[in-house]
Design a protein around this motif. Structure first.
Motif, PDB file in Angstrom:
ATOM      1  N   PHE A  98      -5.523  -6.903   7.522  1.00  0.00           N
ATOM      2  CA  PHE A  98      -5.287  -6.686   8.942  1.00  0.00           C
ATOM      3  C   PHE A  98      -3.988  -5.907   9.117  1.00  0.00           C
ATOM      4  N   HIS A  99      -3.975  -5.005  10.097  1.00  0.00           N
ATOM      5  CA  HIS A  99      -2.745  -4.329  10.519  1.00  0.00           C
ATOM      6  C   HIS A  99      -2.692  -4.528  12.023  1.00  0.00           C
ATOM      7  N   TYR A 109      -5.933 -11.270  15.885  1.00  0.00           N
ATOM      8  CA  TYR A 109      -5.883 -11.562  14.450  1.00  0.00           C
ATOM      9  C   TYR A 109      -6.013 -13.052  14.186  1.00  0.00           C
ATOM     10  N   SER A 113      -9.255 -13.889  12.008  1.00  0.00           N
ATOM     11  CA  SER A 113      -9.056 -14.372  10.643  1.00  0.00           C
ATOM     12  C   SER A 113      -9.744 -15.720  10.446  1.00  0.00           C
ATOM     13  N   ILE A 123      -9.627 -12.410   2.856  1.00  0.00           N
ATOM     14  CA  ILE A 123      -8.489 -11.765   3.513  1.00  0.00           C
ATOM     15  C   ILE A 123      -7.365 -11.676   2.490  1.00  0.00           C
ATOM     16  N   VAL A 126      -1.883  -9.042   5.601  1.00  0.00           N
ATOM     17  CA  VAL A 126      -1.725  -8.664   7.001  1.00  0.00           C
ATOM     18  C   VAL A 126      -0.387  -7.954   7.171  1.00  0.00           C
ATOM     19  N   MET A 128       2.158  -6.995  10.092  1.00  0.00           N
ATOM     20  CA  MET A 128       2.465  -7.385  11.469  1.00  0.00           C
ATOM     21  C   MET A 128       3.573  -6.478  12.004  1.00  0.00           C
ATOM     22  N   SER A 192      -3.361 -19.385   6.204  1.00  0.00           N
ATOM     23  CA  SER A 192      -2.985 -17.967   6.124  1.00  0.00           C
ATOM     24  C   SER A 192      -1.850 -17.771   5.108  1.00  0.00           C
ATOM     25  N   HIS A 196       1.904 -11.020   3.414  1.00  0.00           N
ATOM     26  CA  HIS A 196       2.364 -10.640   4.751  1.00  0.00           C
ATOM     27  C   HIS A 196       3.446  -9.567   4.652  1.00  0.00           C
TER      28      HIS A 196
END
Length: 269
Positions: A98-99, A109, A113, A123, A126, A128, A192, A196
């Motif tokens: 994810f972006h 998100y 997710s 996943i 990500v 952020m 999660s 990151h």
């Protein structure tokens, strides 16, 4: 029923590079409130040149600022439709990165997710950008000004009134619960723990950098495989790419590569 279906149809863009690697992660680029697909395409481009398939989507602005428990239900439905993009395009076997931008991207998100985990989608990371933050009144007021400032003072003040009225009404009606507080959900998440990358600025102007760093610290404590923070120092909200294009691209491409390599290494074990 048809009206409800049409209301939650999502306008997304899928970019599959001609020479793309069919096993590389799919990058979901979730925009900030008010962003358009042409705003997000510049981010899609630098992923595409490295062979990543990208999906671009922005949550409707009202869902971000006129938030309530019932709106969260709509966002959950949109998250399921986003999973459908993988399914409809035979991408379900691919890992995902994810972006996400600002609180609108972070909010979507959070729920997407969760759907992906339920569907056993891998996943792997990500990014952020300028998020997340606590749902504080001061942040909301600054964010609305950021999104609506070019529409003129009357439309801005009108929307500001809707924002305040919705917040008061939602709490009085009991249409506000823990699910609405996405910041706390992200902070306390035990699931999660993928990689990151936080891209932020102490000069953001909308979101306090301390909020972002608090989430970064929580992911380290939770055991995330990679947690990296990059402070661009003087660029404003969701404008780090615009001011520091080369550094921004380098950070994102390296992060995506590291996530992909880590996924491959884990798959061999």
């Amino acid at each position: 029923m048809q009206a409800e279906k049409d209301r939650l149809e999502i306008d997304y863009k899928l970019d599959i590079p001609p020479a793309g690697n069919v096993t590389k992660p799919v990058v979901f680029i979730l925009g900030w409130a008010g962003s358009k697909q042409h705003d997000l395409s510049q981010y899609s481009s630098f992923y595409g040149e490295k062979g990543y398939t990208t999906v671009l989507y922005t949550l409707p602005t009202d869902m971000m600022f006129l938030l309530s428990a019932s709106v969260v239900g709509d966002i959950k439905d949109i998250s399921k439709r986003i999973y459908g993009i993988l399914k409809d395009n035979n991408l379900c076997g691919r890992p995902v990165i994810f972006h996400v931008f600002s609180n609108a991207g972070a909010m979507l998100y959070r729920w997407t997710s969760e759907v992906f985990l339920e569907k056993h989608v891998s996943i792997v990371g990500v990014v952020m950008d300028s998020c997340p933050s606590r749902l504080e009144l001061s942040v909301g007021l600054k964010a609305i000004y950021f999104v609506k400032r070019q529409e003129g003072i009357i439309p801005y003040l009108s929307y500001l009134g809707r924002f305040v009225s919705n917040g008061v009404k939602s709490r009085m009606d009991g249409n506000w619960n823990e699910e609405v507080d996405v910041y706390q959900e992200l902070k306390s998440s035990a699931s999660s723990i993928w990689s990151h990358l936080f891209l932020y600025s102490t000069n953001d102007g909308v979101i306090p950098s301390s909020h972002i760093l608090e989430i970064a610290d929580s992911r380290k404590v939770a055991g995330a495989s990679i947690v990296k923070t990059v402070n661009f120092e003087d660029s404003v909200h969701v404008s780090h790419f615009k001011k520091y294009k080369e550094k921004y691209i380098d950070e994102c491409q390296k992060f995506a590569s590291d996530c992909w390599k880590q996924f491959q290494d884990n798959s061999k074990q």
